[in-house]
Design a protein around this motif. Structure first.
Motif, PDB file in Angstrom:
ATOM      1  N   GLU A  84      73.241  74.616  94.487  1.00 56.10           N
ATOM      2  CA  GLU A  84      74.513  74.489  93.777  1.00 56.10           C
ATOM      3  C   GLU A  84      75.335  73.325  94.334  1.00 56.10           C
ATOM      4  O   GLU A  84      75.926  72.558  93.576  1.00 56.10           O
TER       5      GLU A  84
ATOM      6  N   GLU B 117      73.763  70.088  93.130  1.00 60.69           N
ATOM      7  CA  GLU B 117      74.056  69.852  91.712  1.00 60.69           C
ATOM      8  C   GLU B 117      75.489  69.356  91.522  1.00 60.69           C
ATOM      9  O   GLU B 117      75.734  68.395  90.803  1.00 60.69           O
ATOM     10  N   LYS B 118      76.454  69.998  92.182  1.00 57.99           N
ATOM     11  CA  LYS B 118      77.864  69.603  92.050  1.00 57.99           C
ATOM     12  C   LYS B 118      78.106  68.195  92.566  1.00 57.99           C
ATOM     13  O   LYS B 118      78.983  67.488  92.090  1.00 57.99           O
TER      14      LYS B 118
ATOM     15  N   HIS C  50      75.923  65.771  92.507  1.00 56.26           N
ATOM     16  CA  HIS C  50      75.037  64.825  91.816  1.00 56.26           C
ATOM     17  C   HIS C  50      74.119  64.129  92.818  1.00 56.26           C
ATOM     18  O   HIS C  50      73.925  62.926  92.786  1.00 56.26           O
TER      19      HIS C  50
END
Length: 144
Positions: free
Chosen positions: A25, A28-29, A31
């Motif tokens: 997570e 992903e946040k 990038h």
């Protein structure tokens, strides 16, 4: 203030799914192109450290930390590689308020983190990070 509980590499295998999800997570946040399995491998090999973040005795997340030494300045830096918090509205501010005493107690001179997210600039002043130092990267390909 949050407190931090170090997790030995052999301790995290019980909750490996939780840590892998949280790391993924964060990636992903941000990038980022980091592989969560590579992060877990470094934790399990003892090259970076995983600490549970506790609010009193209740776990509200975890951080993955690494040590960096600036050889020329003889500065020991605690680098926050990943921070996963859940269920706390003021968590980021509390985390970054809790890290300095923890880092100082462990013998560090500075705390650092990196992020591709531009939203961090608004937190710099409130958390005491200057955000002025930039590192620029160039991907090297066959043609350089």
């Amino acid at each position: 203030m949050f407190t931090f509980q170090h997790r030995q590499p052999y301790d995290i295998t019980v909750a490996l799914g939780y840590y892998k999800f949280g790391i993924a997570e964060c990636i992903e946040k941000n990038h980022d192109d980091t592989d969560p399995n590579a992060v877990l491998r470094e934790i399990l090999n003892g090259n970076v450290y995983l600490f549970d973040v506790l609010d009193n005795t209740f776990q509200v997340g975890f951080v993955v930390l690494s040590e960096v030494t600036q050889l020329y300045a003889d500065t020991k830096i605690l680098h926050v590689d990943f921070a996963h918090l859940e269920g706390t509205a003021d968590g980021v501010m509390r985390l970054y308020a809790s890290l300095p005493p923890f880092a100082k107690e462990k013998g560090f001179d500075q705390i650092a983190f990196r992020s591709k997210r531009k939203g961090w600039t608004k937190f710099c002043k409130r958390t005491g990070f200057d955000g002025k130092t930039r590192v620029y990267y160039k991907e090297l390909t066959d043609g350089c």
